[in-house]
Design an enzyme around this catalytic site. Structure first.
Site, short mmCIF file in Angstrom:
data_model
loop_
_atom_site.label_atom_id
_atom_site.label_comp_id
_atom_site.label_asym_id
_atom_site.label_seq_id
_atom_site.Cartn_x
_atom_site.Cartn_y
_atom_site.Cartn_z
N PRO A 97 0.85 -0.87 -0.12
CA PRO A 97 0.07 -0.05 -0.01
C PRO A 97 0.93 1.19 0.12
CG PRO A 97 0.08 -1.14 2.29
CD PRO A 97 0.90 -1.85 1.23
N MET A 98 0.43 2.21 -0.99
CA MET A 98 1.58 3.47 -1.12
C MET A 98 0.83 4.68 -1.25
SD MET A 98 4.61 1.79 -3.09
CE MET A 98 3.64 0.60 -4.16
N GLN A 156 -6.25 -1.40 3.27
CA GLN A 156 -5.47 -0.91 4.59
C GLN A 156 -6.38 0.53 5.17
OE1 GLN A 156 -1.57 1.38 4.85
NE2 GLN A 156 -0.75 -0.51 5.53
N CYS A 211 3.28 3.31 9.16
CA CYS A 211 3.57 4.79 8.34
C CYS A 211 4.39 5.79 9.19
CB CYS A 211 2.33 5.32 7.79
SG CYS A 211 2.46 6.67 6.93
N LYS A 220 0.39 -4.43 9.38
CA LYS A 220 1.74 -4.21 8.57
C LYS A 220 2.49 -3.25 9.55
CE LYS A 220 3.61 -2.47 4.57
NZ LYS A 220 4.58 -1.39 4.93
N ASN A 279 8.89 -6.83 4.10
CA ASN A 279 8.84 -5.56 3.21
C ASN A 279 9.94 -4.72 3.46
OD1 ASN A 279 6.89 -2.39 3.50
ND2 ASN A 279 7.49 -3.54 1.57
N GLY A 280 10.57 -4.09 2.47
CA GLY A 280 11.38 -3.13 2.55
C GLY A 280 12.85 -3.53 1.53
N GLY A 315 7.38 -2.79 -2.63
CA GLY A 315 6.88 -1.46 -2.66
C GLY A 315 7.20 -0.59 -3.92
N ARG A 316 8.32 0.25 -3.88
CA ARG A 316 8.43 1.19 -5.03
C ARG A 316 8.94 0.42 -6.19
NH1 ARG A 316 12.73 4.43 -1.90
NH2 ARG A 316 12.59 2.55 -0.38
#
Length: 329
Positions: free
Chosen positions: A13-14, A66, A96, A135, A207-208, A230-231
């Site tokens: 989720p972004m 989310q 976040c 998350k 994640n990451g 993610g990105r």
């Protein structure tokens, strides 16, 4: 395929990125990767009546909502609204690092309040039938992750959470910007892997920093249950998603292609425009489709310069695709 199986690979989720247009594109690239909405705050749904934030299409499934919030009753109501809207998972954001969400006791600040997070999760689970997940980060500020993260996971597991996504970095709420928090705190994959050993019954995704399917495969082979990208999934979606159904989910090929995804998006674009939308609202998510491939620069330039012009339509996308095909010939 169960949701746990879909969660072997997920797109993170972004905020401002993973809207329904982005998710539709990603679904044309991978049938099985689990997709997530942008964070939607429980107050916006419950107090603000912003139910349009739940808009999505069944074609996006499997897809998770989310939520951000810290009031158990409000989150329970928001989770119920998400389940009624058709989402297959409700995820609570405890990761976040934005100043904006800290002030409302949303996001990574909740890592300091594990009992409250457990209470929120229990209320969300009791309020509706779909799975509730969390998350989180490995810790925040001066916390010692080796101590705090197991205690956090123990609390939420006792509340009924069976799946968690761990961003393998600390969040520094005091001293780093949200952008810096995505890169500067070191990645601690080993710590997340130790959490899987400590909590074998928890489905743990990491994640990451994951930038390729090869890295995702290696992390799954290390014993983790899932990998969230993610990105890289946003900026180079074809590199992450086109082979995912075969490589991660074991389906027979052929792999999807960015060219095929563009053609599949054309009817969606036409429907969006017919409903009063603008072309750039969809194509801004498509700029990285051909990253690293012949014609990528021309593709980006044509869409960036042309999609905001009045009257721009699918013919611009077709023209941009045509120059990519010619460049690759």
């Amino acid at each position: 395929m169960s949701l746990n199986q879909h969660a072997r690979l997920s797109a993170a989720p972004m905020m401002d990125w993973t809207d329904r247009h982005c998710r539709t594109l990603h679904r044309h690239l991978s049938r099985h990767t689990l997709l997530y909405t942008e964070m939607v705050t429980a107050p916006a749904l419950v107090r603000g009546g912003a139910v349009h934030l739940l808009d999505h299409s069944p074609e996006e499934h499997p897809v998770a909502l989310q939520l951000g919030g810290s009031d158990p009753a409000e989150l329970a109501q928001a989770a119920r609204m998400g389940a009624e809207a058709g989402y297959q998972e409700i995820n609570l954001n405890c990761g976040c690092p934005s100043d904006r969400v800290q002030s409302g006791m949303i996001g990574a600040i909740l890592m300091t309040r594990p009992a409250l997070v457990a209470e929120c999760c229990a209320a969300m689970i009791a309020a509706q039938p779909v799975e509730v997940t969390v998350k989180c980060r490995i810790g925040v500020d001066d916390q010692t992750p080796e101590d705090e993260l197991p205690a956090f996971l123990e609390k939420i597991a006792a509340a009924g959470v069976r799946r968690v996504i761990i961003h393998a970095r600390k969040a520094w709420l005091d001293g780093l910007s949200p952008k810096e928090n995505r890169d500067i705190p070191p990645l601690e994959y080993d710590l997340v892997q130790r959490m899987k050993a400590l909590f074998p019954d928890l489905h743990i995704s990491i994640n990451g920093g994951v930038t390729s399917l090869d890295e995702a495969e290696a992390l799954l082979a290390s014993g983790l249950d899932g990998v969230m990208v993610g990105r890289a999934a946003y900026h180079q979606p074809a590199d992450i998603l086109c082979a995912a159904d075969r490589v991660i989910f074991g389906e027979a090929g052929p792999d999807s292609t960015p060219e095929g995804a563009v053609r599949a998006m054309l009817p969606y674009i036409e429907a969006h425009l017919a409903g009063g939308g603008r072309l750039h609202q969809v194509t801004r998510h498509m700029l990285g489709l051909f990253a690293g491939r012949p014609g990528a620069r021309g593709w980006r330039r044509m869409l960036s310069e042309g999609a905001t012009r009045p009257g721009a339509g699918p013919e611009l996308v077709e023209a941009a695709l045509g120059q990519v095909v010619r460049a690759a010939a």
